[in-house]
Scaffold this motif. Sequence first.
Motif, PDB file in Angstrom:
ATOM      1  N   ALA A 143      10.893  -0.595   1.877  1.00  0.00           N
ATOM      2  CA  ALA A 143      10.597   0.671   1.052  1.00  0.00           C
ATOM      3  C   ALA A 143      11.385   1.889   1.613  1.00  0.00           C
ATOM      4  O   ALA A 143      11.970   1.929   2.484  1.00  0.00           O
ATOM      5  CB  ALA A 143       9.077   0.920   1.364  1.00  0.00           C
ATOM      6  N   LYS A 144      11.353   2.881   0.720  1.00  0.00           N
ATOM      7  CA  LYS A 144      11.758   4.055   1.047  1.00  0.00           C
ATOM      8  C   LYS A 144      10.812   5.083   1.472  1.00  0.00           C
ATOM      9  O   LYS A 144      11.168   6.224   2.142  1.00  0.00           O
ATOM     10  CB  LYS A 144      12.362   4.738  -0.310  1.00  0.00           C
ATOM     11  CG  LYS A 144      13.687   3.860  -0.987  1.00  0.00           C
ATOM     12  CD  LYS A 144      14.970   3.692   0.297  1.00  0.00           C
ATOM     13  CE  LYS A 144      15.957   3.138  -0.257  1.00  0.00           C
ATOM     14  NZ  LYS A 144      17.224   3.056   0.671  1.00  0.00           N
ATOM     15  N   ALA A 145       9.745   4.854   1.404  1.00  0.00           N
ATOM     16  CA  ALA A 145       8.512   5.630   1.834  1.00  0.00           C
ATOM     17  C   ALA A 145       7.362   4.647   1.970  1.00  0.00           C
ATOM     18  O   ALA A 145       7.002   3.820   1.286  1.00  0.00           O
ATOM     19  CB  ALA A 145       8.159   6.929   1.102  1.00  0.00           C
ATOM     20  N   THR A 146       6.467   4.827   3.278  1.00  0.00           N
ATOM     21  CA  THR A 146       5.524   4.126   3.274  1.00  0.00           C
ATOM     22  C   THR A 146       4.219   5.125   3.982  1.00  0.00           C
ATOM     23  O   THR A 146       4.510   5.893   4.719  1.00  0.00           O
ATOM     24  CB  THR A 146       5.558   3.187   4.499  1.00  0.00           C
ATOM     25  OG1 THR A 146       6.747   2.204   3.941  1.00  0.00           O
ATOM     26  CG2 THR A 146       4.523   2.081   4.539  1.00  0.00           C
ATOM     27  N   VAL A 147       3.132   4.928   3.196  1.00  0.00           N
ATOM     28  CA  VAL A 147       1.911   5.766   3.673  1.00  0.00           C
ATOM     29  C   VAL A 147       0.881   5.004   4.422  1.00  0.00           C
ATOM     30  O   VAL A 147       0.789   3.939   4.252  1.00  0.00           O
ATOM     31  CB  VAL A 147       1.367   6.170   2.316  1.00  0.00           C
ATOM     32  CG1 VAL A 147       0.387   7.247   2.731  1.00  0.00           C
ATOM     33  CG2 VAL A 147       2.374   6.938   1.281  1.00  0.00           C
ATOM     34  N   LEU A 148       0.476   5.550   5.591  1.00  0.00           N
ATOM     35  CA  LEU A 148      -0.833   4.829   6.158  1.00  0.00           C
ATOM     36  C   LEU A 148      -2.034   5.394   5.427  1.00  0.00           C
ATOM     37  O   LEU A 148      -2.366   6.610   5.263  1.00  0.00           O
ATOM     38  CB  LEU A 148      -0.740   5.560   7.632  1.00  0.00           C
ATOM     39  CG  LEU A 148      -1.639   4.859   8.699  1.00  0.00           C
ATOM     40  CD1 LEU A 148      -1.351   3.392   8.786  1.00  0.00           C
ATOM     41  CD2 LEU A 148      -1.925   5.703   9.859  1.00  0.00           C
ATOM     42  N   THR A 149      -2.649   4.467   4.799  1.00  0.00           N
ATOM     43  CA  THR A 149      -3.771   4.720   4.447  1.00  0.00           C
ATOM     44  C   THR A 149      -5.153   3.824   4.815  1.00  0.00           C
ATOM     45  O   THR A 149      -4.908   3.008   5.821  1.00  0.00           O
ATOM     46  CB  THR A 149      -3.756   4.087   2.611  1.00  0.00           C
ATOM     47  OG1 THR A 149      -3.677   2.673   2.729  1.00  0.00           O
ATOM     48  CG2 THR A 149      -2.426   4.747   2.023  1.00  0.00           C
ATOM     49  N   ALA A 150      -6.356   4.226   4.321  1.00  0.00           N
ATOM     50  CA  ALA A 150      -7.547   3.531   4.720  1.00  0.00           C
ATOM     51  C   ALA A 150      -8.579   3.721   3.572  1.00  0.00           C
ATOM     52  O   ALA A 150      -8.664   4.591   2.887  1.00  0.00           O
ATOM     53  CB  ALA A 150      -8.175   4.230   5.935  1.00  0.00           C
ATOM     54  N   HIS A 151      -9.448   2.747   3.549  1.00  0.00           N
ATOM     55  CA  HIS A 151     -10.529   2.672   2.614  1.00  0.00           C
ATOM     56  C   HIS A 151     -11.758   3.076   3.365  1.00  0.00           C
ATOM     57  O   HIS A 151     -12.145   2.773   4.469  1.00  0.00           O
ATOM     58  CB  HIS A 151     -10.896   1.161   2.086  1.00  0.00           C
ATOM     59  CG  HIS A 151      -9.854   0.697   1.127  1.00  0.00           C
ATOM     60  ND1 HIS A 151      -9.782   0.986  -0.056  1.00  0.00           N
ATOM     61  CD2 HIS A 151      -8.978  -0.106   1.268  1.00  0.00           C
ATOM     62  CE1 HIS A 151      -8.967   0.339  -0.753  1.00  0.00           C
ATOM     63  NE2 HIS A 151      -8.453  -0.245   0.248  1.00  0.00           N
ATOM     64  N   VAL A 152     -12.587   4.354   2.757  1.00  0.00           N
ATOM     65  CA  VAL A 152     -13.321   4.949   3.277  1.00  0.00           C
ATOM     66  C   VAL A 152     -14.724   4.921   2.343  1.00  0.00           C
ATOM     67  O   VAL A 152     -14.409   5.009   0.969  1.00  0.00           O
ATOM     68  CB  VAL A 152     -13.304   6.613   3.683  1.00  0.00           C
ATOM     69  CG1 VAL A 152     -12.284   6.454   4.693  1.00  0.00           C
ATOM     70  CG2 VAL A 152     -12.710   7.174   2.627  1.00  0.00           C
ATOM     71  N   ASP A 153     -16.196   5.004   2.906  1.00  0.00           N
ATOM     72  CA  ASP A 153     -16.945   4.965   2.005  1.00  0.00           C
ATOM     73  C   ASP A 153     -17.270   6.429   1.151  1.00  0.00           C
ATOM     74  O   ASP A 153     -17.503   6.130   0.093  1.00  0.00           O
ATOM     75  CB  ASP A 153     -18.616   4.801   2.646  1.00  0.00           C
ATOM     76  CG  ASP A 153     -18.434   3.300   3.324  1.00  0.00           C
ATOM     77  OD1 ASP A 153     -17.866   2.694   2.704  1.00  0.00           O
ATOM     78  OD2 ASP A 153     -19.094   3.213   4.284  1.00  0.00           O
ATOM     79  N   ASP A 154     -16.878   7.539   1.621  1.00  0.00           N
ATOM     80  CA  ASP A 154     -17.047   8.660   1.155  1.00  0.00           C
ATOM     81  C   ASP A 154     -15.636   9.390   1.282  1.00  0.00           C
ATOM     82  O   ASP A 154     -15.218   9.855   2.115  1.00  0.00           O
ATOM     83  CB  ASP A 154     -17.995   9.649   1.715  1.00  0.00           C
ATOM     84  CG  ASP A 154     -18.079  10.976   1.155  1.00  0.00           C
ATOM     85  OD1 ASP A 154     -17.472  11.159  -0.015  1.00  0.00           O
ATOM     86  OD2 ASP A 154     -18.902  12.135   1.453  1.00  0.00           O
ATOM     87  N   PRO A 155     -14.670   9.315   0.070  1.00  0.00           N
ATOM     88  CA  PRO A 155     -13.520   9.715   0.188  1.00  0.00           C
ATOM     89  C   PRO A 155     -13.381  11.441  -0.090  1.00  0.00           C
ATOM     90  O   PRO A 155     -12.067  11.951  -0.195  1.00  0.00           O
ATOM     91  CB  PRO A 155     -12.842   9.028  -1.252  1.00  0.00           C
ATOM     92  CG  PRO A 155     -13.957   8.848  -1.926  1.00  0.00           C
ATOM     93  CD  PRO A 155     -15.121   8.506  -1.327  1.00  0.00           C
ATOM     94  N   TYR A 156     -14.565  11.958  -0.459  1.00  0.00           N
ATOM     95  CA  TYR A 156     -14.436  13.449  -0.656  1.00  0.00           C
ATOM     96  C   TYR A 156     -13.570  14.341   0.111  1.00  0.00           C
ATOM     97  O   TYR A 156     -13.728  14.007   1.504  1.00  0.00           O
ATOM     98  CB  TYR A 156     -15.841  14.067  -0.849  1.00  0.00           C
ATOM     99  CG  TYR A 156     -15.833  15.563  -1.478  1.00  0.00           C
ATOM    100  CD1 TYR A 156     -15.782  15.817  -2.720  1.00  0.00           C
ATOM    101  CD2 TYR A 156     -15.776  16.453  -0.295  1.00  0.00           C
ATOM    102  CE1 TYR A 156     -15.749  17.006  -3.081  1.00  0.00           C
ATOM    103  CE2 TYR A 156     -15.589  17.714  -1.071  1.00  0.00           C
ATOM    104  CZ  TYR A 156     -15.428  18.303  -2.232  1.00  0.00           C
ATOM    105  OH  TYR A 156     -15.453  19.451  -2.607  1.00  0.00           O
TER     106      TYR A 156
END
Length: 517
Positions: A143-156
């Motif tokens: 990849a040229k860019a990679t993002v650290l992500t997560a799943h959350v119950d309330d993404p607001y």
Amino acid sequence: MTSDPSTTQTDPEQSSRSVAAVVVLAAGGGTRMKSSTSKLLHKVAGHSMLSYAVSAAQALQPQRLVVVVGHEREQVLAHLDDIAPHVSTAVQDQQNGTGHAVQCGLADLGELDGEVVVTYGDVPMLTGETLVELVEAHRAAGAKATVLTAHVDDPYGYGRIVRDGERVARIVEQKDCSDDEASITEINSGIYVFDADTLRHGLGNLTTDNAQGELYLTDVITIANQRGELVTAKIIDDVWQTEGVNDRVQLARMNREMNNRIVEGWMRAGVTVVDPATTWIHASVDLAQDVTILPNTTLEGATSVATGATIGPDTTLVDVEVGEGATVIRTHGTLAVIGAGADVGPFSYLRPGTQLGAKGKIGAFVETKNAVIGDGAKVPHLAYAGDAVIDAGANIGAGTIFANYDGLNKSTTHVGANAFVGSNSVLVAPVDIGAGAFVAAGSTVTDDVGAGNLAVARGRQHASEGWIGKRRPGSKWDEAAKASDGQVHPKVTESRAKAAEKNQQALNTQQAQEGAQ
């Protein structure tokens, strides 16, 4: 367990994973903290949030590590000088978005070749291991860019990850979300790894055409996609590692979560923690197997506790070394050393410079300061020992005061090996009590006492016969005295006689032994 963020362990395998640069964003105002102290300097498990960010970044062994500062930067710069003087800094004078902050961070780094990792100064639970895994995933995907992500119950409030299959197409901030985008539960942590060329091109093409009127770092992802470059995501299950701290409520929650993990780690390593809910342990504390920690105990700083020791209940130790098998009960101690098998407490106060030898004792309602107390020596009750050297086996009676301060200077008192200081004595420094010497109870000692000598420094007792009857006739005291016929309590008289007889027998025995020699 959590490692002390002020130290970094070097893994030889990581040298091949070294990145060109890590940029730590730490310029935000932190206004919701409502504090005169920079948000980044507020502590989690005894260490500043910024120290955790620097420690995590160092796990990547970056060629350049830069912290972008802004709000309260004098405080932040002074703190960095203390914890990581090798780190570079850059200033973001105008808070014009995360993209602008990264531009400031890279401004003085020249042409970079390799990966650039961007992270934040207020995510204290983010680990170096996670950053290493993020870079590895980035490289494995090409990849040229990679993002650290997560799943959350309330993404607001979070930026949403908009995908095109496995690719990350763009990141949309909360205020710019459509209804469909607002329902996405995969969120952006704000932590990235970019190829340097991709980041440089993206930053050079940012605009303020958004709801905030700022330069968004997230727009670099959109620009990379427009160039046909691969952008991927690394999903993390431990959402706490992506959590920032914006106010005191979040700070308390972060401290609680961090402490829960530290305490659980020590329990799994062989430490008994009777009540984890009331036990607080800093990240830098070191505990051996078979240590027992009782309720309402706090261990801070560089405190270390050796095998078999018991700490608590109701104890706070800051930068204290506790030896094997020692017991510390209801005590507050700072910068002190407690020897193996020693007993401390309850209600003891160990101030800096206290050193208690093996099997020594500092007992109830005793305060010590700059006191070296030898092996087996005892200060058992109601005493103050300041600027004192108490040799092995000495015994300090209840109520004894080491008078170390004359209003201008503090001086040292020395008590020799196996010496005995009677109760309610005052040792006026500087003074030397020789080995094996005795100080009679109630004495105020101002001159040295030779080895094996007895010092009696008090006025002789005077009794005024019939004083109560003359001065308080008919009082309850007078009636009590008459009812007893004015006699000393018979049990006291009997006890005194037995003690005198015992002492005479011991003296006779000693004289007989000396005569035989």
